[in-house]
Design a protein around this motif. Structure first.
Motif, PDB file in Angstrom:
ATOM      1  N   LEU A   1       0.636  -1.455   0.152  1.00  0.00           N
ATOM      2  CA  LEU A   1       0.088   0.018   0.312  1.00  0.00           C
ATOM      3  C   LEU A   1       0.760   0.899   0.060  1.00  0.00           C
ATOM      4  CD1 LEU A   1      -2.406  -0.974   2.564  1.00  0.00           C
ATOM      5  CD2 LEU A   1      -2.765  -0.455  -0.140  1.00  0.00           C
ATOM      6  N   GLY A   2       2.702   1.339   0.105  1.00  0.00           N
ATOM      7  CA  GLY A   2       3.082   2.047   0.024  1.00  0.00           C
ATOM      8  C   GLY A   2       3.606   3.204   0.833  1.00  0.00           C
ATOM      9  N   GLN A   3       3.339   1.687   1.980  1.00  0.00           N
ATOM     10  CA  GLN A   3       4.018   2.706   3.283  1.00  0.00           C
ATOM     11  C   GLN A   3       4.806   2.214   3.911  1.00  0.00           C
ATOM     12  OE1 GLN A   3       1.688   0.376   6.975  1.00  0.00           O
ATOM     13  NE2 GLN A   3       2.436   2.897   8.422  1.00  0.00           N
ATOM     14  N   LEU A   4       6.257   2.828   4.145  1.00  0.00           N
ATOM     15  CA  LEU A   4       7.518   2.992   4.226  1.00  0.00           C
ATOM     16  C   LEU A   4       7.902   2.063   5.421  1.00  0.00           C
ATOM     17  CD1 LEU A   4      10.105   3.437   3.213  1.00  0.00           C
ATOM     18  CD2 LEU A   4      10.593   5.439   4.085  1.00  0.00           C
ATOM     19  N   LYS A   5       8.445   1.089   4.808  1.00  0.00           N
ATOM     20  CA  LYS A   5       9.165   0.245   6.460  1.00  0.00           C
ATOM     21  C   LYS A   5      10.634   0.075   6.798  1.00  0.00           C
ATOM     22  CE  LYS A   5       4.667  -1.574   6.441  1.00  0.00           C
ATOM     23  NZ  LYS A   5       3.673  -1.986   7.493  1.00  0.00           N
ATOM     24  N   ALA A   6      11.204   0.454   5.961  1.00  0.00           N
ATOM     25  CA  ALA A   6      12.594   0.824   6.154  1.00  0.00           C
ATOM     26  C   ALA A   6      13.502   1.266   5.186  1.00  0.00           C
ATOM     27  CB  ALA A   6      12.981  -0.966   6.726  1.00  0.00           C
ATOM     28  N   VAL A   7      14.908   1.640   5.167  1.00  0.00           N
ATOM     29  CA  VAL A   7      15.706   1.839   4.256  1.00  0.00           C
ATOM     30  C   VAL A   7      17.098   1.280   4.302  1.00  0.00           C
ATOM     31  CG1 VAL A   7      17.084   4.116   3.041  1.00  0.00           C
ATOM     32  CG2 VAL A   7      14.372   4.589   4.001  1.00  0.00           C
ATOM     33  N   GLN A   8      17.662   0.787   4.086  1.00  0.00           N
ATOM     34  CA  GLN A   8      18.623  -0.139   4.211  1.00  0.00           C
ATOM     35  C   GLN A   8      19.736   0.596   2.987  1.00  0.00           C
ATOM     36  OE1 GLN A   8      17.630  -3.704   3.210  1.00  0.00           O
ATOM     37  NE2 GLN A   8      17.166  -4.563   5.078  1.00  0.00           N
ATOM     38  N   VAL A   9      21.451   1.033   4.008  1.00  0.00           N
ATOM     39  CA  VAL A   9      22.614   1.270   3.425  1.00  0.00           C
ATOM     40  C   VAL A   9      23.820   0.716   3.280  1.00  0.00           C
ATOM     41  CG1 VAL A   9      23.282   3.794   2.826  1.00  0.00           C
ATOM     42  CG2 VAL A   9      21.330   3.705   3.606  1.00  0.00           C
ATOM     43  N   SER A  10      24.110   0.549   2.469  1.00  0.00           N
ATOM     44  CA  SER A  10      25.025   0.010   2.426  1.00  0.00           C
ATOM     45  C   SER A  10      26.362   0.822   3.116  1.00  0.00           C
ATOM     46  CB  SER A  10      25.797  -0.410   0.337  1.00  0.00           C
ATOM     47  OG  SER A  10      27.533  -0.653   0.863  1.00  0.00           O
ATOM     48  N   PRO A  11      27.116   0.593   3.754  1.00  0.00           N
ATOM     49  CA  PRO A  11      28.703   0.806   4.464  1.00  0.00           C
ATOM     50  C   PRO A  11      29.240   1.413   3.180  1.00  0.00           C
ATOM     51  CG  PRO A  11      27.715  -1.259   5.784  1.00  0.00           C
ATOM     52  CD  PRO A  11      26.755  -1.090   4.365  1.00  0.00           C
ATOM     53  N   ALA A  12      29.164   1.098   1.893  1.00  0.00           N
ATOM     54  CA  ALA A  12      30.104   0.950   1.406  1.00  0.00           C
ATOM     55  C   ALA A  12      30.380   3.008   0.775  1.00  0.00           C
ATOM     56  CB  ALA A  12      30.057   0.878   0.040  1.00  0.00           C
ATOM     57  N   VAL A  13      28.601   3.417   1.088  1.00  0.00           N
ATOM     58  CA  VAL A  13      28.736   5.175   0.121  1.00  0.00           C
ATOM     59  C   VAL A  13      29.148   5.865   1.113  1.00  0.00           C
ATOM     60  CG1 VAL A  13      26.038   4.488  -0.423  1.00  0.00           C
ATOM     61  CG2 VAL A  13      26.313   4.804   2.343  1.00  0.00           C
ATOM     62  N   PHE A  14      29.663   5.178   2.556  1.00  0.00           N
ATOM     63  CA  PHE A  14      30.391   6.029   3.835  1.00  0.00           C
ATOM     64  C   PHE A  14      32.036   6.041   3.387  1.00  0.00           C
ATOM     65  CE2 PHE A  14      27.130   4.234   6.179  1.00  0.00           C
ATOM     66  CZ  PHE A  14      25.760   5.615   6.586  1.00  0.00           C
ATOM     67  N   ASP A  15      32.497   5.807   2.510  1.00  0.00           N
ATOM     68  CA  ASP A  15      33.891   5.589   1.531  1.00  0.00           C
ATOM     69  C   ASP A  15      33.533   6.591   1.310  1.00  0.00           C
ATOM     70  OD1 ASP A  15      33.861   3.244   3.655  1.00  0.00           O
ATOM     71  OD2 ASP A  15      33.947   1.788   1.951  1.00  0.00           O
ATOM     72  N   ASN A  16      32.949   6.695   0.191  1.00  0.00           N
ATOM     73  CA  ASN A  16      32.800   7.813  -0.441  1.00  0.00           C
ATOM     74  C   ASN A  16      32.070   9.531  -0.238  1.00  0.00           C
ATOM     75  OD1 ASN A  16      33.714   5.984  -2.641  1.00  0.00           O
ATOM     76  ND2 ASN A  16      31.067   6.114  -2.952  1.00  0.00           N
ATOM     77  N   ARG A  17      31.414   9.373   0.890  1.00  0.00           N
ATOM     78  CA  ARG A  17      30.564  10.750   1.598  1.00  0.00           C
ATOM     79  C   ARG A  17      30.605  11.647   0.417  1.00  0.00           C
ATOM     80  NH1 ARG A  17      34.124  12.249   6.580  1.00  0.00           N
ATOM     81  NH2 ARG A  17      35.270   9.864   7.591  1.00  0.00           N
ATOM     82  N   ASP A  18      29.844  11.106  -0.342  1.00  0.00           N
ATOM     83  CA  ASP A  18      29.744  11.949  -1.489  1.00  0.00           C
ATOM     84  C   ASP A  18      28.148  12.166  -0.977  1.00  0.00           C
ATOM     85  OD1 ASP A  18      28.159  13.100  -3.777  1.00  0.00           O
ATOM     86  OD2 ASP A  18      28.646  11.509  -5.264  1.00  0.00           O
ATOM     87  N   THR A  19      27.306  12.934  -0.926  1.00  0.00           N
ATOM     88  CA  THR A  19      25.989  13.325  -0.024  1.00  0.00           C
ATOM     89  C   THR A  19      25.076  13.479  -1.260  1.00  0.00           C
ATOM     90  OG1 THR A  19      27.463  14.857   1.857  1.00  0.00           O
ATOM     91  CG2 THR A  19      24.844  14.996   1.591  1.00  0.00           C
ATOM     92  N   ALA A  20      25.323  14.110  -2.103  1.00  0.00           N
ATOM     93  CA  ALA A  20      24.464  13.969  -2.904  1.00  0.00           C
ATOM     94  C   ALA A  20      23.997  12.768  -3.887  1.00  0.00           C
ATOM     95  CB  ALA A  20      25.738  14.924  -4.343  1.00  0.00           C
ATOM     96  N   ALA A  21      25.377  12.085  -3.951  1.00  0.00           N
ATOM     97  CA  ALA A  21      25.002  10.466  -4.332  1.00  0.00           C
ATOM     98  C   ALA A  21      23.928   9.701  -3.594  1.00  0.00           C
ATOM     99  CB  ALA A  21      26.353   9.786  -4.942  1.00  0.00           C
ATOM    100  N   LEU A  22      24.254  10.160  -2.280  1.00  0.00           N
ATOM    101  CA  LEU A  22      23.618   9.167  -1.474  1.00  0.00           C
ATOM    102  C   LEU A  22      22.434   9.151  -1.825  1.00  0.00           C
ATOM    103  CD1 LEU A  22      22.791   7.275   0.563  1.00  0.00           C
ATOM    104  CD2 LEU A  22      24.330   9.208   2.325  1.00  0.00           C
TER     105      LEU A  22
END
Length: 101
Positions: free
Chosen positions: A49-70
């Motif tokens: 029904l479109g109710q947001l349940k969770a967001v999972q973020v790969s730890p790899a995004v923190f290596d890049n520190r690219d806020t716009a890409a995230l």
């Protein structure tokens, strides 16, 4: 010439339609759909029904520190989850509009 349905037949058809909608809604409420960013770093889980349940973020995004890409990856994932929820809802109920909330 076809005969018009009786009032009773119309009421019964309305009740049957309402029951089918309630059943489809209950099924969609317990269903889970996913949406992933193109780069695979973000996954969103939502109900059918479109109710947001969770967001999972790969730890790899923190290596890049690219806020716009995230931010872009999160938006892509949400759009993908909404599209998948809409597809599932259409299969269950016919044409509907799904908004994540």
């Amino acid at each position: 010439m076809s005969q018009q349905p009786t009032r009773h037949e119309m009421i019964e058809a309305g009740r049957a339609f309402e029951q089918r909608l309630r059943s489809a809604q209950a099924s969609l409420d317990t269903a889970l759909v996913t949406g992933r960013s193109a780069d695979g770093t973000v996954t969103v889980l939502a109900s059918g029904l479109g109710q947001l349940k969770a967001v999972q973020v790969s730890p790899a995004v923190f290596d890049n520190r690219d806020t716009a890409a995230l931010q872009d990856a999160i938006a892509q994932s949400i759009r993908a989850a909404a599209a998948n929820a809409a597809t599932l809802a259409q299969e269950e109920m016919g044409d509907v509009e799904i908004n994540l909330h």
